[in-house]
Write a protein that holds these residues in place. Structure first.
Motif, mmCIF file in Angstrom:
data_model
loop_
_atom_site.group_PDB
_atom_site.id
_atom_site.type_symbol
_atom_site.label_atom_id
_atom_site.label_comp_id
_atom_site.label_asym_id
_atom_site.label_seq_id
_atom_site.Cartn_x
_atom_site.Cartn_y
_atom_site.Cartn_z
ATOM 1 N N VAL A 233 -29.701 -17.866 -4.929
ATOM 2 C CA VAL A 233 -28.438 -18.421 -4.429
ATOM 3 C C VAL A 233 -28.519 -19.940 -4.355
ATOM 4 O O VAL A 233 -27.574 -20.658 -4.732
ATOM 5 N N ALA A 234 -29.655 -20.461 -3.901
ATOM 6 C CA ALA A 234 -29.822 -21.911 -3.774
ATOM 7 C C ALA A 234 -29.761 -22.600 -5.132
ATOM 8 O O ALA A 234 -29.146 -23.664 -5.280
ATOM 9 N N THR A 235 -30.407 -22.004 -6.137
ATOM 10 C CA THR A 235 -30.421 -22.616 -7.472
ATOM 11 C C THR A 235 -29.048 -22.562 -8.126
ATOM 12 O O THR A 235 -28.588 -23.526 -8.728
ATOM 13 N N THR A 236 -28.401 -21.399 -8.026
ATOM 14 C CA THR A 236 -27.104 -21.220 -8.691
ATOM 15 C C THR A 236 -25.961 -21.842 -7.904
ATOM 16 O O THR A 236 -24.913 -22.159 -8.466
ATOM 17 N N GLY A 237 -26.153 -21.987 -6.583
ATOM 18 C CA GLY A 237 -25.066 -22.470 -5.740
ATOM 19 C C GLY A 237 -23.918 -21.495 -5.644
ATOM 20 O O GLY A 237 -22.774 -21.876 -5.356
ATOM 21 N N ASN A 238 -24.240 -20.217 -5.884
ATOM 22 C CA ASN A 238 -23.182 -19.202 -5.923
ATOM 23 C C ASN A 238 -23.632 -17.954 -5.174
ATOM 24 O O ASN A 238 -24.322 -17.102 -5.741
ATOM 25 N N PRO A 239 -23.232 -17.767 -3.921
ATOM 26 C CA PRO A 239 -23.614 -16.563 -3.159
ATOM 27 C C PRO A 239 -23.088 -15.273 -3.777
ATOM 28 O O PRO A 239 -23.633 -14.202 -3.517
ATOM 29 N N ALA A 240 -22.055 -15.382 -4.625
ATOM 30 C CA ALA A 240 -21.471 -14.180 -5.238
ATOM 31 C C ALA A 240 -22.436 -13.493 -6.195
ATOM 32 O O ALA A 240 -22.196 -12.354 -6.603
ATOM 33 N N ILE A 241 -23.557 -14.170 -6.559
ATOM 34 C CA ILE A 241 -24.527 -13.558 -7.472
ATOM 35 C C ILE A 241 -25.198 -12.343 -6.836
ATOM 36 O O ILE A 241 -25.776 -11.502 -7.530
ATOM 37 N N LEU A 242 -25.098 -12.235 -5.502
ATOM 38 C CA LEU A 242 -25.687 -11.097 -4.792
ATOM 39 C C LEU A 242 -24.682 -9.986 -4.539
ATOM 40 O O LEU A 242 -25.034 -8.932 -4.013
ATOM 41 N N GLU A 243 -23.432 -10.189 -4.915
ATOM 42 C CA GLU A 243 -22.374 -9.244 -4.565
ATOM 43 C C GLU A 243 -21.766 -8.616 -5.822
ATOM 44 O O GLU A 243 -21.798 -9.214 -6.897
ATOM 45 N N PRO A 244 -21.196 -7.418 -5.676
ATOM 46 C CA PRO A 244 -20.483 -6.820 -6.805
ATOM 47 C C PRO A 244 -19.252 -7.654 -7.164
ATOM 48 O O PRO A 244 -18.662 -8.308 -6.307
ATOM 49 N N GLY A 245 -18.902 -7.629 -8.451
ATOM 50 C CA GLY A 245 -17.628 -8.216 -8.849
ATOM 51 C C GLY A 245 -17.696 -9.513 -9.601
ATOM 52 O O GLY A 245 -16.665 -10.019 -10.048
ATOM 53 N N LEU A 246 -18.892 -10.087 -9.807
ATOM 54 C CA LEU A 246 -18.966 -11.369 -10.499
ATOM 55 C C LEU A 246 -18.531 -11.240 -11.956
ATOM 56 O O LEU A 246 -17.941 -12.156 -12.525
ATOM 57 N N GLN A 247 -18.808 -10.085 -12.553
ATOM 58 C CA GLN A 247 -18.391 -9.853 -13.937
ATOM 59 C C GLN A 247 -17.290 -8.818 -14.040
ATOM 60 O O GLN A 247 -16.345 -8.981 -14.803
ATOM 61 N N TYR A 248 -17.388 -7.748 -13.247
ATOM 62 C CA TYR A 248 -16.461 -6.621 -13.410
ATOM 63 C C TYR A 248 -15.446 -6.470 -12.287
ATOM 64 O O TYR A 248 -14.686 -5.526 -12.271
ATOM 65 N N GLY A 249 -15.410 -7.393 -11.326
ATOM 66 C CA GLY A 249 -14.455 -7.250 -10.239
ATOM 67 C C GLY A 249 -13.385 -8.316 -10.224
ATOM 68 O O GLY A 249 -12.688 -8.511 -9.236
ATOM 69 N N LEU A 250 -13.241 -9.020 -11.355
ATOM 70 C CA LEU A 250 -12.313 -10.142 -11.392
ATOM 71 C C LEU A 250 -10.860 -9.703 -11.462
ATOM 72 O O LEU A 250 -9.962 -10.424 -11.054
ATOM 73 N N SER A 251 -10.610 -8.531 -11.991
ATOM 74 C CA SER A 251 -9.234 -8.042 -12.149
ATOM 75 C C SER A 251 -9.269 -6.535 -12.301
ATOM 76 O O SER A 251 -10.333 -5.919 -12.386
ATOM 77 N N ASP A 252 -8.089 -5.923 -12.340
ATOM 78 C CA ASP A 252 -8.009 -4.477 -12.552
ATOM 79 C C ASP A 252 -8.570 -4.093 -13.916
ATOM 80 O O ASP A 252 -9.178 -3.025 -14.078
ATOM 81 N N VAL A 253 -8.390 -4.963 -14.913
ATOM 82 C CA VAL A 253 -8.901 -4.682 -16.255
ATOM 83 C C VAL A 253 -10.428 -4.649 -16.255
ATOM 84 O O VAL A 253 -11.047 -3.744 -16.828
ATOM 85 N N THR A 254 -11.062 -5.620 -15.593
ATOM 86 C CA THR A 254 -12.527 -5.638 -15.579
ATOM 87 C C THR A 254 -13.096 -4.477 -14.765
ATOM 88 O O THR A 254 -14.168 -3.961 -15.084
#
Length: 540
Positions: A233-254
């Motif tokens: 998380v510290a390197t990426t600056g993105n806490p969402a890397i630990l949570e579902p949805g970064l790739q497949y939770g962006l929309s109903d299509v994903t």
């Protein structure tokens, strides 16, 4: 072989480590495995030796080979890269690939070993009309193998390009051509026996190498997995890397795309031709079942490693640096090896990954060649009158043709994430093969028309939807940049093509007036469940 690559490498400066050292380690691995293949080839005297290694492997050996076959470039390069960039969503590939083996164990492994001889076509032809179903099975096997080969070739291009600093597409194409040539040589010489030993050795090396890197990454973080996640998380600056949805939770299509992906992964393994063919390399159905249990343990351990390695790459290298490297996401594992152990570990791990690709493409190629020579040439064209020598000769010619086609396709797919490409192969396999296998083994009312409708319908639907999806056009990383004919919104067709194939198999069967032989149905049921008669049928 190395001259053309070295010319490209000399003009590049993006290679981590020493390209000469990398080539030396590559060459050593190729030389050792080639010696093994040549030694194994001395016993290739019959069709059974060439296709099924003389059914001479134990459950443990075959399970290790299955793990070596299954832990492909997608598992090592693609999944580690997917986790490093997409976090939790990338690990979903590992979960899907592993859970799929439960389906393979419970539904197909033992039953197929009892029923068939060399290929999936043997199972279908047991109780259905031989000519049409063998042709359909061969076409399906060739197409699925081609999609899987695309992924391995793309992985090879990305991996070697990274190690040799080749940014130019021409140089990467040369790399893919070299991999294809080595693959052709492995299969022409060694057959299934040589391929199996290469896969066993590769599985041991790959799991051991990934294990060493996993312990190393955890040691850096005080053997604390939460500390590793915090570092990512510290390197990426993105806490969402630990949570579902970064790739497949962006929309109903994903979200729908994820459901489609999961369906393809879980159902696809039990229908992959090169996995199915491995069940015929053991002497009994009991050994086939044992080999799957071995495979599940080995594969499960490895996928736990990918979680640590993926987040380790995110923490120590960062998603932006990985995405910018030659090979993109596929370079995460080699870059992590370089970060941990410098040029030597990079060379060793990458050589193991390269051996992984060679072993998998060899297994795929021999499966596709066996399907054509055994199902089409020997059973349909020669009507069972071809000699084993003729059959093996045709198989070897087919190997060369498949290898050349795979090289061209791999060059076209270069740059795509290999885990993603393999997911497409799983979707095509689950659509074209699984409904027919399940119906043939468990439904007495299944007919030849049902099999043909299911196989051709599922295969055609999956391919058409892939062609009209963002995978091919309409996206930044599509296979055809600049074009846009993506009518189908999902990247994976499984959610549509798999249920449709089951429906077509049922519909074709209930609409066909001609019934299949009830005696054959009964014999197949008894043989698949008990193994009575199976050993006699597969002994020659």
């Amino acid at each position: 072989m190395s001259a053309a690559i070295l010319v490209q490498a000399s003009t590049a400066s993006t290679s981590p480590g020493d390209p000469i050292l990398n080539i030396a380690i590559f060459g050593a691995f190729v030389a050792v495995t080639m010696v093994i293949v040549f030694r194994a080839s001395r016993n290739n005297k019959t069709a059974s030796d060439y296709y099924a290694a003389g059914r001479s492997f134990t459950g443990g050996q075959n399970g290790s080979a299955i793990a070596g076959d299954y832990l492909s470039a997608a598992s090592f390069l693609g999944i580690v890269g997917a986790i490093a960039i997409n976090g939790y969503d990338g690990f979903l590939y590992s979960i899907g690939f592993l859970v799929a083996w439960v389906v393979a164990l419970l539904v197909v492994a033992e039953l197929l070993r009892n029923t068939g001889k060399f290929t999936m076509g043997d199972v279908l032809a047991f109780r259905l009309r031989q000519r049409p179903v063998r042709i359909a099975a061969a076409i399906s096997t060739l197409v699925v193998s081609f999609f899987y080969l695309l992924a391995q070739m793309a992985g090879a291009g990305g991996l070697v390009s990274l190690l040799l600093g080749i940014d130019e597409r021409i140089g990467q194409s040369v790399v893919i051509a070299v991999v294809g040539a080595l693959m052709i040589l492995y299969v022409l010489v060694g057959g299934m026996k040589g391929t199996t030993w290469v896969q066993i050795i590769k599985a041991v090396l790959l799991i051991a190498g990934a294990g060493v890197m996993t312990v190393w990454v955890l040691a850096i973080n005080g053997f604390s997995f939460p500390a590793l996640l915090d570092a990512a998380v510290a390197t990426t600056g993105n806490p969402a890397i630990l949570e579902p949805g970064l790739q497949y939770g962006l929309s109903d299509v994903t979200r729908l795309d994820f459901l489609s992906l999961g369906l393809a992964l879980v159902l696809g393994t039990a229908a992959l031709p090169h996995v199915l063919m491995r069940f015929y390399t053991v002497p009994t159905a009991k050994e086939a079942r044992k080999s799957v249990v071995w495979a599940i343990w080995l594969i499960g351990i490895f996928y736990v490693f990918t979680l640590v390695l993926g987040y380790g790459a995110a923490a120590l290298i960062g998603p932006e640096a990985i995405a910018a490297a030659p090979g993109g996401a596929n370079s995460a594992a080699p870059l992590l090896a370089f970060e941990l152990g410098g040029p030597v570990l990079l060379g060793i791990i990458s050589a193991v990954a390269f051996a992984t690709i060679l072993a998998v493409v060899a297994g795929l190629t021999i499966t596709a060649a066996a399907s054509f020579s055994h199902d089409v040439y020997a059973s349909v064209i020669k009507k069972g009158k071809a000699s084993p020598q003729q059959e093996v000769k045709v198989a070897r010619i087919t190997v060369v043709v498949i290898g050349l086609v795979a090289i061209v396709g791999g060059i076209g797919a270069n740059g795509q994430n290999v885990a993603f490409l393999v997911a497409l192969a799983f979707a095509v396999a689950a659509s074209a093969n699984l409904p027919t296998i399940v119906y043939s083994l468990f439904w007495k009312g299944f007919t030849t028309r049902g099999a043909l409708w299911s196989m051709y319908g599922g295969l055609t639907t999956a391919i058409v939807l892939i062609a009209l999806s963002p995978v091919v056009s309409g996206g930044e990383r599509s296979m055809i940049p600049g074009a846009d004919f993506a009518i189908f919104p999902l990247s994976n067709p499984g959610i549509v093509s798999i249920p449709l194939a089951f429906l077509l198999g049922w519909l074709g069967s209930v609409l066909e007036r001609r019934r299949e032989s009830s005696d054959k149905q009964t014999e197949m049921e008894v043989r698949s469940l008990t193994g009575v008669g199976a050993e006699k049928a597969t002994a020659h």
